[in-house]
Design a protein around this motif. Structure first.
Motif, PDB file in Angstrom:
ATOM      1  N   VAL A  51       0.841  -1.203   0.000  1.00  0.00           N
ATOM      2  CA  VAL A  51       0.000   0.000   0.000  1.00  0.00           C
ATOM      3  C   VAL A  51       0.872   1.247   0.000  1.00  0.00           C
ATOM      4  CG1 VAL A  51      -1.582   1.369   1.414  1.00  0.00           C
ATOM      5  CG2 VAL A  51      -1.976  -1.061   1.126  1.00  0.00           C
ATOM      6  N   ARG A  52       0.518   2.208  -0.864  1.00  0.00           N
ATOM      7  CA  ARG A  52       1.154   3.527  -0.854  1.00  0.00           C
ATOM      8  C   ARG A  52       0.064   4.580  -0.973  1.00  0.00           C
ATOM      9  NH1 ARG A  52       5.460   0.788  -4.751  1.00  0.00           N
ATOM     10  NH2 ARG A  52       6.945   0.126  -3.154  1.00  0.00           N
ATOM     11  N   GLY A  53       0.311   5.786  -0.431  1.00  0.00           N
ATOM     12  CA  GLY A  53      -0.754   6.782  -0.481  1.00  0.00           C
ATOM     13  C   GLY A  53      -0.314   8.158  -0.032  1.00  0.00           C
ATOM     14  N   PHE A  54      -1.196   9.145  -0.226  1.00  0.00           N
ATOM     15  CA  PHE A  54      -0.928  10.523   0.201  1.00  0.00           C
ATOM     16  C   PHE A  54      -2.242  11.276   0.298  1.00  0.00           C
ATOM     17  CE2 PHE A  54      -1.118  10.774  -4.377  1.00  0.00           C
ATOM     18  CZ  PHE A  54      -1.567  12.046  -4.696  1.00  0.00           C
ATOM     19  N   VAL A  55      -2.191  12.422   1.010  1.00  0.00           N
ATOM     20  CA  VAL A  55      -3.344  13.318   1.110  1.00  0.00           C
ATOM     21  C   VAL A  55      -3.340  14.214  -0.123  1.00  0.00           C
ATOM     22  CG1 VAL A  55      -4.438  15.157   2.431  1.00  0.00           C
ATOM     23  CG2 VAL A  55      -3.319  13.277   3.621  1.00  0.00           C
ATOM     24  N   THR A  56      -4.426  14.219  -0.883  1.00  0.00           N
ATOM     25  CA  THR A  56      -4.468  14.956  -2.135  1.00  0.00           C
ATOM     26  C   THR A  56      -4.863  16.414  -1.911  1.00  0.00           C
ATOM     27  OG1 THR A  56      -6.816  14.678  -2.718  1.00  0.00           O
ATOM     28  CG2 THR A  56      -5.362  12.809  -3.148  1.00  0.00           C
ATOM     29  N   VAL A  57      -4.659  17.220  -2.959  1.00  0.00           N
ATOM     30  CA  VAL A  57      -5.082  18.621  -2.901  1.00  0.00           C
ATOM     31  C   VAL A  57      -6.605  18.729  -2.931  1.00  0.00           C
ATOM     32  CG1 VAL A  57      -2.985  19.564  -3.895  1.00  0.00           C
ATOM     33  CG2 VAL A  57      -4.830  18.805  -5.419  1.00  0.00           C
ATOM     34  N   GLU A  58      -7.293  17.602  -3.234  1.00  0.00           N
ATOM     35  CA  GLU A  58      -8.757  17.586  -3.241  1.00  0.00           C
ATOM     36  C   GLU A  58      -9.328  17.099  -1.914  1.00  0.00           C
ATOM     37  OE1 GLU A  58      -9.603  17.112  -8.013  1.00  0.00           O
ATOM     38  OE2 GLU A  58      -9.547  15.286  -6.820  1.00  0.00           O
ATOM     39  N   LEU A  59      -8.456  17.063  -0.888  1.00  0.00           N
ATOM     40  CA  LEU A  59      -8.847  16.799   0.505  1.00  0.00           C
ATOM     41  C   LEU A  59      -9.388  15.399   0.740  1.00  0.00           C
ATOM     42  CD1 LEU A  59     -10.380  20.173   1.743  1.00  0.00           C
ATOM     43  CD2 LEU A  59      -8.003  19.442   1.549  1.00  0.00           C
ATOM     44  N   ASP A  60      -8.955  14.424  -0.045  1.00  0.00           N
ATOM     45  CA  ASP A  60      -9.209  13.026   0.279  1.00  0.00           C
ATOM     46  C   ASP A  60      -7.861  12.303   0.309  1.00  0.00           C
ATOM     47  OD1 ASP A  60      -8.581  12.945  -2.389  1.00  0.00           O
ATOM     48  OD2 ASP A  60     -10.461  12.037  -3.059  1.00  0.00           O
ATOM     49  N   ILE A  61      -7.891  11.005   0.531  1.00  0.00           N
ATOM     50  CA  ILE A  61      -6.651  10.230   0.565  1.00  0.00           C
ATOM     51  C   ILE A  61      -6.603   9.341  -0.679  1.00  0.00           C
ATOM     52  CG2 ILE A  61      -5.317   8.506   1.836  1.00  0.00           C
ATOM     53  CD1 ILE A  61      -6.648   9.474   4.401  1.00  0.00           C
ATOM     54  N   PHE A  62      -5.505   9.463  -1.424  1.00  0.00           N
ATOM     55  CA  PHE A  62      -5.305   8.610  -2.595  1.00  0.00           C
ATOM     56  C   PHE A  62      -4.500   7.388  -2.154  1.00  0.00           C
ATOM     57  CE2 PHE A  62      -2.803   7.068  -6.162  1.00  0.00           C
ATOM     58  CZ  PHE A  62      -3.756   6.966  -7.170  1.00  0.00           C
ATOM     59  N   ILE A  63      -5.020   6.212  -2.462  1.00  0.00           N
ATOM     60  CA  ILE A  63      -4.360   4.951  -2.102  1.00  0.00           C
ATOM     61  C   ILE A  63      -4.115   4.157  -3.380  1.00  0.00           C
ATOM     62  CG2 ILE A  63      -4.624   2.727  -0.913  1.00  0.00           C
ATOM     63  CD1 ILE A  63      -4.261   4.948   1.054  1.00  0.00           C
ATOM     64  N   VAL A  64      -2.926   3.581  -3.497  1.00  0.00           N
ATOM     65  CA  VAL A  64      -2.664   2.653  -4.601  1.00  0.00           C
ATOM     66  C   VAL A  64      -2.036   1.385  -4.021  1.00  0.00           C
ATOM     67  CG1 VAL A  64      -0.377   3.628  -5.109  1.00  0.00           C
ATOM     68  CG2 VAL A  64      -1.609   2.371  -6.879  1.00  0.00           C
ATOM     69  N   VAL A  65      -2.531   0.240  -4.481  1.00  0.00           N
ATOM     70  CA  VAL A  65      -1.927  -1.053  -4.116  1.00  0.00           C
ATOM     71  C   VAL A  65      -1.093  -1.473  -5.310  1.00  0.00           C
ATOM     72  CG1 VAL A  65      -2.325  -3.408  -3.393  1.00  0.00           C
ATOM     73  CG2 VAL A  65      -3.893  -1.612  -2.648  1.00  0.00           C
ATOM     74  N   GLN A  66       0.220  -1.444  -5.136  1.00  0.00           N
ATOM     75  CA  GLN A  66       1.160  -1.734  -6.220  1.00  0.00           C
ATOM     76  C   GLN A  66       1.924  -3.016  -5.958  1.00  0.00           C
ATOM     77  OE1 GLN A  66       3.421   2.095  -6.342  1.00  0.00           O
ATOM     78  NE2 GLN A  66       2.828   2.096  -8.506  1.00  0.00           N
ATOM     79  N   SER A  67       2.458  -3.581  -7.040  1.00  0.00           N
ATOM     80  CA  SER A  67       3.306  -4.763  -6.895  1.00  0.00           C
ATOM     81  C   SER A  67       4.662  -4.351  -6.339  1.00  0.00           C
ATOM     82  CB  SER A  67       3.482  -5.453  -8.250  1.00  0.00           C
ATOM     83  OG  SER A  67       4.417  -6.514  -8.131  1.00  0.00           O
ATOM     84  N   THR A  68       5.214  -5.193  -5.475  1.00  0.00           N
ATOM     85  CA  THR A  68       6.551  -4.942  -4.933  1.00  0.00           C
ATOM     86  C   THR A  68       7.635  -5.356  -5.929  1.00  0.00           C
ATOM     87  OG1 THR A  68       6.481  -7.107  -3.861  1.00  0.00           O
ATOM     88  CG2 THR A  68       5.811  -5.214  -2.538  1.00  0.00           C
ATOM     89  N   GLU A  69       7.235  -6.065  -6.990  1.00  0.00           N
ATOM     90  CA  GLU A  69       8.196  -6.524  -7.989  1.00  0.00           C
ATOM     91  C   GLU A  69       8.480  -5.404  -8.992  1.00  0.00           C
ATOM     92  OE1 GLU A  69       9.504  -9.604  -7.689  1.00  0.00           O
ATOM     93  OE2 GLU A  69       8.240  -9.831  -5.902  1.00  0.00           O
TER      94      GLU A  69
END
Length: 903
Positions: A801-819
């Motif tokens: 899991v990786r993520g950040f607080v966006t300028v649109e005031l929600d949280i963006f989450i992405v589930v990415q491969s570790t490979e």
């Protein structure tokens, strides 16, 4: 003029009389004593004329007036307590304690004992229960406690009172009159002066543990999902204290009813969460080789149970579907044996639908099986396939359900090479009963490393199977509380302790114009997704393009508040780097909250006292009430670092230290917190998709941030819903797979592959928790704690899991491969894991609601897509920005070489 003055005086007299009448009507209301506490004028005015808490609805907002509503609750409890009095003297003595703002005097307590102890023992008991704190001894030695208050006037009054007052009563009265508030045990300031009145020590460890944590606090969070009041009450009773006496009743009356499918699914999520993959079965072989499908119970025990079910049905020639309902079957030869085998395996393996996680068999499948295979000549005419399927399957075709046809033949999935497969090291829980299994994402396949590690944990109840790791803060129901109030507790060395009550919150609806949105519902206001949580309307802050304009809308920038796409980064007090001051102010920051340069090393200039070394400790705070949002720690130069707990850090040379103290004493420069990573580059600056520059790819990954591009951050990307480059001056890295599902994160320049989500969160929820935990710890309420907790919901070693607080005031989450070069299977599996997280948030699963760090998440949307700037059949380019992308496709993809505004 005289006539006008007389009329005006008469009118004023009538108004004053009406106002006085309104005030006098509420003289007997117990909450009147709290009317000086509200912050807003409208709430104070509503309180003065109120006759009950119902009259406060229009003028007061509970989430904004925590101290006021805590006072009202205290008065209400007192009113209930005093109504048990059997004599007027007892009632007066009891009321005298609660109607006073000051700490009960010895004389007041003595009066309650004198008038109530013999004739009204209930009053004596409940007064002891509600006012169950005792001042510490030698209170004048506790002058250091004064600094624990956030109120300057209270701190000054505290030091003066402790220095000048002689008696305990004078001290407490002086503190309250000095704006230190009521002496409540949940207040951080007062905790320093008060100790719990624990009474006689219990000899029953089991009873104390049940009282503290309940029978299953995780499942208790499901009780609000019940459709009926009866099931809600039975659910709460069962999972707080009365499991042994209530479980059978609750199971029969609620969990066997099709109308309570939402409640049943929620409870299943605790013990048997939906997880990816099924293999290794010897009987239910058609369920093998399904790595990207969800199952609750794909185990050898469930496989053997399915075999036994089919054998039993064959020998008895009937099937039992519940209490009092046994269906006679036709000969197996007249009804395909494969069908009954699929039914038995489906009931035991419990496949989950992809989005709702339901595992009911679809209505058409149920009707088909019962019509063909049940011997209706041996059954009462009161039963039919339709009436039975009504209680087994959803009749709404839009509700997710399980298609049996999928399991009538083997899976056709073909496995990739061994390095392209997926694994779940923690499946089956290889750890000890009091430990929780956590995946080691730093372990490289084929090397000599442990793919998981075991950490001490706490079960959330006497019969609960759900565990959280040591150090986790959880939300536990307060026992014997009809309001369903919660407390915050900490898992500490296999024990749930350090509990403090949260302010009680009513799960009210949100008023939207002339309509009401129910608590827990999601809706849209223009282009923004919103959710309602306990009366709080939570919305993203997208800039909506006006649909009334015809032709090119040159003013539309796609950024919130229509800010220009200029990259002049600033640092917010909350630890977020904003691309511009305009976007920071659009996120509700004030000028005093903004530093006119990007968030970098918080130790420049040195902020620590002489003799101490500053070590960065960056964090992103999710509420502006989070003060201060400290970004560093000070290490005493004379400290013995081996007395510090193990909390590894990594320096810029990829050398690991057991704690920040050792790093400081070796004069090393911090790269990131956590163990040194070995699946990334530790040299060379990168720009994270959150717009922050990191010293290396490893530092970004350690912060749970995906890399946008190599080098320092130089631009802000326009916001799009497709997978397309958004900055003309930036060279984007090549996608892991050009045909992957993914998106360009909001504000980022480059597209990424992975399962992407946008999550709304409640700032009021965070504020309430900060109110309780003030000055003790705020770590469980920052962004990193959310990402760490979501990471634990991922059961695949190849996804993170990786993520950040966006300028649109929600949280963006992405589930990415570790490979670095993932297979199609690994990419697809990460997409499924992202969808699983979205379902858990939208269902308010106990795995979300129980943990303090995740409890603020209210709604999730899946946003990954296959469409990119080069996909000519994409429909939906309704904005000017989208039109530009579409035109670029027509002009041989030139969009990738120029900025939108260059058109």
């Amino acid at each position: 003029h005289l006539l006008f003055a007389i009329k005006r005086w008469k009118c004023l007299t009538i108004l004053i009389f009406a106002f006085v009448t309104d005030i006098s009507r509420g003289d007997s209301w117990s909450g009147r004593i709290c009317c000086h506490l509200p912050h807003s004028e409208s709430c104070r005015r509503a309180c003065i004329t109120a006759t009950s808490t119902f009259d406060l609805n229009k003028g007061c907002r509970q989430s904004d007036e925590i101290a006021f509503f805590s006072c009202l609750d205290h008065q209400k409890d007192g009113e209930i307590c005093c109504n048990n009095a059997r004599s007027q003297d007892c009632k007066d003595a009891c009321t005298d304690i609660f109607r006073s703002e000051l700490y009960p005097t010895k004389f007041q307590k003595q009066k309650v004992k004198e008038f109530c102890e013999i004739n009204s023992p209930k009053v004596t008991d409940c007064v002891k229960e509600i006012v169950k704190v005792t001042p510490v001894e030698n209170i004048h030695e506790y002058i250091h406690c004064c600094d624990k208050s956030n109120n300057i006037k209270c701190r000054e009054a505290c030091k003066e009172v402790l220095s000048t007052k002689n008696t305990l009563q004078e001290t407490f009265d002086g503190l309250q009159q000095g704006e230190c508030g009521l002496p409540l045990p949940q207040e951080y300031f007062w905790q320093c002066f008060l100790k719990p009145d624990i009474g006689p020590v219990s000899t029953s460890v089991e009873l104390s543990r049940i009282d503290r944590v309940g029978m299953d606090s995780a499942k208790w969070h499901c009780c609000q999902r019940a459709n009926s009041t009866q099931c809600s009450r039975l659910c709460s009773k069962t999972f707080t204290k009365f499991w042994a006496t209530s479980w059978d009743d609750f199971h029969y009356k609620c969990l066997t009813q099709v109308t309570e499918e939402s409640l049943r699914t929620c409870i299943d999520e605790v013990d048997e969460p939906c997880e990816l993959g099924c293999d290794g079965l010897s009987f239910c072989t058609n369920f093998n080789n399904r790595p990207t499908e969800l199952f609750r119970s794909c185990t050898s025990q469930a496989d053997e149970a399915a075999r036994n079910d089919v054998t039993l049905w064959q020998s008895q020639n009937n099937i039992t579907l519940g209490p009092g309902l046994t269906l006679p079957l036709k000969s197996i030869s007249k009804c395909s044996p494969n069908v009954w085998k699929a039914v038995a395996c489906t009931l035991q393996m419990k496949p989950c639908s992809r989005h709702s996680h339901a595992n009911q068999i679809c209505r058409d499948v149920c009707l088909d099986i019962l019509t063909q295979c049940v011997d209706w000549t041996r059954l009462s005419l009161t039963y039919s396939a339709e009436t039975i399927c009504e209680s087994l399957s959803p009749d709404d075709p839009n509700i997710s359900c399980i298609k049996l046809q999928n399991y009538l033949k083997p899976s056709s999935y073909s496995y990739p090479r061994i390095t392209g497969q997926i694994s779940s090291p923690c499946k089956g829980n290889p750890c000890e009963p009091n430990e929780i299994c956590l995946i080691n994402k730093n372990c490289i396949h084929g090397t000599n490393c442990q793919p998981y590690f075991c950490q001490p944990g706490c079960k959330l109840g006497e019969v609960s199977q759900y565990m959280v790791p040591d150090g986790t803060y959880v939300r536990i129901p307060i026992p014997n509380n009809p309001k369903g109030c919660l407390k915050i507790c900490k898992c500490n060395k296999n024990k749930i302790e350090e509990c403090q009550p949260l302010p009680c919150v009513t799960l009210t609806s949100c008023l939207l114009g002339s309509t009401q949105q129910l608590h827990g519902s999601t809706f849209h206001i223009d282009c923004n997704k919103c959710s309602c949580y306990a009366g709080e309307q939570i919305c993203s802050k997208k800039q909506c393009e006006s649909s009334s304009l015809i032709g090119r809308n040159t003013a539309y920038t796609t950024l919130p508040c229509n800010c220009p796409p200029h990259y002049v980064p600033v640092c917010g007090r909350n630890g977020v780097t904003y691309p511009s001051a305009c976007l920071a102010k659009c996120a509700d920051l004030k000028d005093s909250d903004i530093e006119r340069y990007p968030c970098q090393n918080p130790c420049k200039p040195n902020t620590c006292p002489v003799g101490q070394k500053c070590v960065p400790n960056p964090q992103v705070c999710l509420s502006l009430m989070h003060k201060p949002c400290k970004q560093y720690e000070c290490i005493n130069g004379s400290s013995n670092c081996y007395n510090f707990p193990k909390d590894p850090v990594c320096d810029i040379d990829n050398k690991q230290y057991d704690n920040s103290c050792l790093l400081a004493h070796h004069n090393a420069r911090l790269a990131y917190r956590g163990a040194c990573l070995n699946r990334c580059k530790y040299k060379g600056q990168v720009c994270g998709f959150n717009g922050k520059t990191y010293v290396s790819e490893c530092a970004a990954f350690a912060d749970k941030v995906a890399v946008d591009y190599e080098g320092p951050c130089l631009a802000i990307g326009l916001i799009t819903q497709v997978k397309a480059q958004q900055c003309s001056s930036i060279k984007c890295p090549q996608l892991q797979n050009p045909n992957c599902l993914g998106i360009t994160p909001p504000g980022a320049c480059c597209p990424i592959c992975g399962g992407a989500l946008r999550i709304l969160y409640s700032r009021k929820q965070i504020d309430r928790a900060l109110y309780v935990l003030q000055n003790q710890t705020t770590a469980p309420l920052n962004l990193d704690s959310i990402l760490q907790a979501l990471e634990r919901q991922i059961q695949l070693a190849q996804c993170t899991v990786r993520g950040f607080v966006t300028v649109e005031l929600d949280i963006f989450i992405v589930v990415q491969s570790t490979e670095r070069y993932p297979s199609e299977l690994q990419l697809e599996a990460c997409i499924r894991e992202a969808e699983k997280i979205s379902s858990l948030v939208n269902m308010q699963s106990p795995r979300i609601a129980s943990e303090l760090s995740l409890s603020s998440l209210t709604a999730a949307s899946v946003v990954h897509t296959q469409f990119s700037a080069g996909t000519s059949n994409y429909v939906g380019f309704v904005s000017y920005h989208g039109l530009c992308v579409f035109l670029a496709v027509l002009f041989n993809h030139r969009y990738l070489q120029f900025h939108v505004f260059d058109l």
